[in-house]
Scaffold this active site. Structure first.
Site, PDB file in Angstrom:
ATOM      1  CE  LYS A   1     114.205 -23.122 -43.297  1.00 14.10           C
ATOM      2  NZ  LYS A   1     114.138 -24.460 -42.728  1.00 14.10           N
TER       3      LYS A   1
ATOM      4  CB  CYS B   1     118.827 -23.668 -42.370  1.00 15.17           C
ATOM      5  SG  CYS B   1     117.660 -24.794 -41.580  1.00 15.17           S
TER       6      CYS B   1
END
Length: 408
Positions: A204, A258
């Site tokens: 990720k 993010c």
């Protein structure tokens, strides 16, 4: 087979995950420390904007498959989807994960699955397991399974991408990975890719760092083109006609929970080696200041300039303000241009956010009114509502267009 899942953290990822699980007939207990959010969810309301989510929540609540509360409950599986911000030194703050895990620990009896969805640095899933065994040492041989399954959905398309996107599932053991995969197969039509927990955590971070590096190239290019008197939007369009070139679009910076955060977890873990990733973060973090300097230059010679700030969200067509460069720019301009009238426009929220509320030189304004009043129009977010504007409205006004909405 999982008949009851407890989802801890009912934000932009946790609530959609809880709702999609409930849609499969699984009983879900949703947990959040925000009592107001808990009350809204139990009434079938969604405390943020996400297309299609409210229909799922209403259905789940009405069918008594989704209940929200402030404390965890015993379940077959637990999904932790809480924030992972960073400290002042850019290292990951795991305190939310720790608090959620300590709240879960008293409800464990053995054989449960614990999944960490929060974007985390390598080792966070193992940290979660350590916290459980600190709280409940008698469960070390109780076949608890720990896994990491990072979310990878786009705000505004969450309910679609939760189902369609491939998922990476990493376990502290192969058995844990397979158990987590079984849970996600209940709703995920994409491919389930199994690995170990540390690789899943890193995957990720790498995905978002890749995007950050490419955005940094576009942002740096926009600054270079401004210096050279070149239209960066035309330049990128021309360069992208090369069959192996796909330059992204520049903007006022990088926001969201993010891309603006995750690369720092890699830099913090291996600071000497992550040189390109660090440089990209530095470039993107510096872009808001460049925009502020552009606004100040446009305001030169005006005693009380009226400045329309078009957009506060971190990306188009949502109400998400997390790590928003547009909001940061607005707040800094309010501090550094005290005599200016700042006309904040954000069609996806109903009131000024805390960072701007109470400031005498900031007003929450409708789009047309802001542009009509403004001496300077600053495009910070390319909302669809702004794309419909007639360019003639901008005649006679200074324009700082960070999104290329008006490229002429």
């Amino acid at each position: 087979m999982f008949s009851h899942v407890c989802v801890v953290g009912l934000g932009y990822i946790g609530l959609p995950t809880a709702a999609i699980l409930a849609a499969q007939g699984i009983r879900v207990t949703g947990v959040d420390v925000n009592e107001r959010s808990v009350a809204e969810i139990n009434q079938g309301h969604v405390p943020f904007v996400e297309p299609d989510l409210e229909a799922f929540v209403v259905s789940a609540v009405n069918r008594e498959l989704l209940t929200a509360q402030t404390e965890p409950a015993p379940a077959d599986a637990f999904i932790v989807a809480v924030p992972t911000p960073f400290h002042a030194d850019k290292s990951a703050d795991l305190s939310y994960i720790e608090a959620a895990t300590r709240a879960i620990a008293p409800h464990l009896t053995g054989n449960e699955l614990l999944v960490l969805e929060s974007t985390s640095p390598p080792g966070a899933t193992e940290f979660m397991a350590d916290v459980v065994f600190q709280e409940r040492p008698e469960l070390k041989d109780a076949d608890l399974k720990f896994a990491h399954c990072p979310e990878r959905v786009l705000p505004g398309r969450v309910m679609t991408e939760l189902v369609e996107n491939d998922r990476i599932v990493g376990g502290l053991t192969p058995e844990a990975a397979e158990a987590a995969a079984e849970l996600y197969r209940t709703f995920c039509k994409g491919e389930i890719l199994l690995t170990d927990a540390k690789t899943a955590e890193m995957a990720k971070l790498v995905e978002n760092s890749f995007r950050d590096v490419n955005i940094a190239f576009a942002n740096e290019l926009s600054i270079i083109c401004d210096k050279l008197g070149i239209n960066v939007w035309e330049l990128i369009e021309l360069a992208n006609h090369h069959p192996r070139v796909n330059i992204l679009q520049p903007g006022p910076g990088v926001g969201g929970h993010c891309i603006a955060v995750d690369p720092w977890f890699i830099v913090s873990a291996v600071p000497d080696e992550a040189r390109l990733i660090r440089s990209a973060r530095t470039i993107n973090d510096a872009k808001p200041q460049w925009v502020i300097d552009q606004v100040k230059a446009a305001a030169y010679g005006l005693d009380q300039p009226a400045v329309a700030l078009m957009g506060l969200a971190f990306k188009p067509n949502i109400d998400d303000l997390r790590e928003s460069p547009a909001l940061s720019i607005a707040a800094q301009l309010a501090d550094e241009m005290p005599t200016a009238r700042l006309l904040a426009v954000e069609p996806h929220i109903e009131e000024l956010p805390k960072a701007l509320a109470g400031r005498s030189n900031v007003a929450f304004t409708q789009t047309e009114d802001a542009i009509a009043t403004a001496d300077i129009v600053v495009v910070l977010v390319d909302h669809d509502a702004f794309k419909q504007l007639d360019p003639e409205l901008l005649e006679g006004k200074a324009l700082v267009d960070t999104r290329g909405l008006f490229r002429a």
